[in-house]
Design a protein around this motif. Structure first.
Motif, PDB file in Angstrom:
ATOM      1  N   LEU A 176     114.941  27.442  72.745  1.00  0.00           N
ATOM      2  CA  LEU A 176     113.764  26.680  72.335  1.00  0.00           C
ATOM      3  C   LEU A 176     112.500  27.526  72.252  1.00  0.00           C
ATOM      4  CD1 LEU A 176     114.223  23.380  74.386  1.00  0.00           C
ATOM      5  CD2 LEU A 176     114.755  23.771  71.981  1.00  0.00           C
ATOM      6  N   PHE A 177     112.307  28.428  73.208  1.00  0.00           N
ATOM      7  CA  PHE A 177     110.996  29.050  73.394  1.00  0.00           C
ATOM      8  C   PHE A 177     110.909  30.527  73.008  1.00  0.00           C
ATOM      9  CE2 PHE A 177     111.192  25.863  77.034  1.00  0.00           C
ATOM     10  CZ  PHE A 177     110.673  24.839  76.245  1.00  0.00           C
ATOM     11  N   VAL A 178     112.026  31.189  72.813  1.00  0.00           N
ATOM     12  CA  VAL A 178     111.999  32.619  72.480  1.00  0.00           C
ATOM     13  C   VAL A 178     111.978  32.782  70.966  1.00  0.00           C
ATOM     14  CG1 VAL A 178     113.293  34.779  72.585  1.00  0.00           C
ATOM     15  CG2 VAL A 178     113.158  33.306  74.610  1.00  0.00           C
ATOM     16  N   ARG A 179     111.014  33.555  70.460  1.00  0.00           N
ATOM     17  CA  ARG A 179     110.947  33.783  69.020  1.00  0.00           C
ATOM     18  C   ARG A 179     111.874  34.918  68.629  1.00  0.00           C
ATOM     19  NH1 ARG A 179     105.166  36.813  67.804  1.00  0.00           N
ATOM     20  NH2 ARG A 179     105.124  38.143  69.662  1.00  0.00           N
ATOM     21  N   ASP A 180     112.393  34.821  67.425  1.00  0.00           N
ATOM     22  CA  ASP A 180     113.318  35.820  66.913  1.00  0.00           C
ATOM     23  C   ASP A 180     112.533  37.029  66.425  1.00  0.00           C
ATOM     24  OD1 ASP A 180     115.474  37.188  66.033  1.00  0.00           O
ATOM     25  OD2 ASP A 180     116.080  35.760  64.488  1.00  0.00           O
ATOM     26  N   GLN A 210     107.804  39.463  73.269  1.00  0.00           N
ATOM     27  CA  GLN A 210     107.409  38.065  73.315  1.00  0.00           C
ATOM     28  C   GLN A 210     105.939  37.861  73.680  1.00  0.00           C
ATOM     29  OE1 GLN A 210     109.691  35.641  72.330  1.00  0.00           O
ATOM     30  NE2 GLN A 210     110.799  37.528  71.829  1.00  0.00           N
ATOM     31  N   TYR A 211     105.257  38.923  74.090  1.00  0.00           N
ATOM     32  CA  TYR A 211     103.875  38.788  74.561  1.00  0.00           C
ATOM     33  C   TYR A 211     102.906  39.518  73.640  1.00  0.00           C
ATOM     34  CZ  TYR A 211     106.011  37.218  78.907  1.00  0.00           C
ATOM     35  OH  TYR A 211     106.744  36.536  79.844  1.00  0.00           O
ATOM     36  N   PRO A 212     101.701  38.973  73.470  1.00  0.00           N
ATOM     37  CA  PRO A 212     100.655  39.701  72.728  1.00  0.00           C
ATOM     38  C   PRO A 212     100.330  41.014  73.433  1.00  0.00           C
ATOM     39  CG  PRO A 212     100.031  37.400  73.079  1.00  0.00           C
ATOM     40  CD  PRO A 212     101.240  37.643  73.921  1.00  0.00           C
ATOM     41  N   THR A 213      99.807  41.959  72.669  1.00  0.00           N
ATOM     42  CA  THR A 213      99.537  43.282  73.220  1.00  0.00           C
ATOM     43  C   THR A 213      98.623  43.223  74.445  1.00  0.00           C
ATOM     44  OG1 THR A 213      99.776  44.238  71.014  1.00  0.00           O
ATOM     45  CG2 THR A 213      98.657  45.575  72.673  1.00  0.00           C
ATOM     46  N   ALA A 214      97.633  42.334  74.426  1.00  0.00           N
ATOM     47  CA  ALA A 214      96.633  42.284  75.493  1.00  0.00           C
ATOM     48  C   ALA A 214      97.228  41.915  76.848  1.00  0.00           C
ATOM     49  CB  ALA A 214      95.524  41.297  75.125  1.00  0.00           C
ATOM     50  N   ILE A 215      98.339  41.159  76.862  1.00  0.00           N
ATOM     51  CA  ILE A 215      98.919  40.721  78.137  1.00  0.00           C
ATOM     52  C   ILE A 215     100.383  41.128  78.268  1.00  0.00           C
ATOM     53  CG2 ILE A 215      97.350  38.758  78.341  1.00  0.00           C
ATOM     54  CD1 ILE A 215      99.763  36.986  77.512  1.00  0.00           C
ATOM     55  N   GLY A 226     105.808  25.029  77.271  1.00  0.00           N
ATOM     56  CA  GLY A 226     106.474  25.501  76.062  1.00  0.00           C
ATOM     57  C   GLY A 226     106.688  24.382  75.070  1.00  0.00           C
ATOM     58  N   GLY A 227     106.969  23.178  75.572  1.00  0.00           N
ATOM     59  CA  GLY A 227     107.135  22.035  74.681  1.00  0.00           C
ATOM     60  C   GLY A 227     105.854  21.701  73.931  1.00  0.00           C
TER      61      GLY A 227
END
Length: 236
Positions: free
Chosen positions: A148-152, A82-87, A225-226
């Protein structure tokens, strides 16, 4: 000791099952199912909890231990994606840190709730069925947040997920500062005050304050997130 041993055995089964099933149905779908399972088990435990039926209660606790460990493992499987590589390391570490805060604070808050008049029977004993039912709140909120906020990420490699990054992920000093403030408030209201102040949970204002501290992280997720969801909808 026997109950703890069987709980660990149930955890082994649930952890293995979570990894296998998530690879088959997708990690987001698996997590949503895990939260639903936890909520259903809480309702079952609340309805059938009976202090005078020891063996039956052990069975219910094992069922709850299985579902809870399944949900925790399902979260762990999904977090790094769920996070970009940098963080990525920072994001996963913060998730685990908040889990520790929640685990420490929830036992204190739940103990205060168990002593409230609304959760007492006519005979003056604690109505544990109602107390257990309170546990459904974080699982329902977890389900909504995941929905709502977690991408598949099903079937996608880390490289594919990195290429899909839009570059407008939530960042900046303001959100980070707010998160730090939430950590301080949660730690102060739900951990420091109950341990440092004698009888902290007895005043009527104490439990609402602790509940507010527990719910602030969810408020943060829904607000920021909204905004991200609104930006994504505006681009479509």
């Amino acid at each position: 000791m026997s109950l703890q041993t069987w709980n660990n055995f149930a955890a082994i089964i649930s952890n293995s099952a979570a990894g296998f099933i998530s690879d088959r149905v997708g990690r987001k779908r698996n997590l949503l199912g895990a939260w639903v399972l936890c909520a259903a088990v809480i309702v079952i435990c609340s309805i059938f909890a009976a202090p005078n039926q020891f063996l039956f209660c052990i069975g219910l606790m094992l069922l709850f231990g299985f579902s809870l460990n399944y949900a925790i493992t399902s979260v762990n499987l999904l977090m790094p994606e769920q996070y970009p590589t940098a963080i990525r390391n920072t994001g996963v570490a913060w998730c685990h840190a908040f889990a520790r805060f929640g685990g420490s604070a929830s036992s204190i808050v739940l103990g205060g709730i168990a002593g409230m008049a609304a959760f007492q029977t006519v005979g003056g004993t604690t109505n544990w069925s109602l107390v257990v039912l309170v546990l459904i709140v974080p699982f329902v909120l977890g389900f909504i947040c995941a929905l709502l906020f977690v991408r598949d990420t099903n079937g996608k490699s880390m490289d594919q997920l990195a290429n899909e990054a839009t570059g407008d992920e939530l960042s900046g000093t303001a959100p980070f500062a707010i998160m730090l403030a939430i950590v301080v408030i949660l730690f102060s209201l739900c951990i420091v005050c109950p341990l440092a102040i004698n009888g902290w949970s007895k005043p009527p204002i104490a439990l609402p304050l602790m509940a507010t501290g527990m719910l602030l992280p969810f408020a943060f997720f829904f607000i920021f997130g909204g905004k991200q969801l609104a930006k994504g909808a505006g681009r479509k």
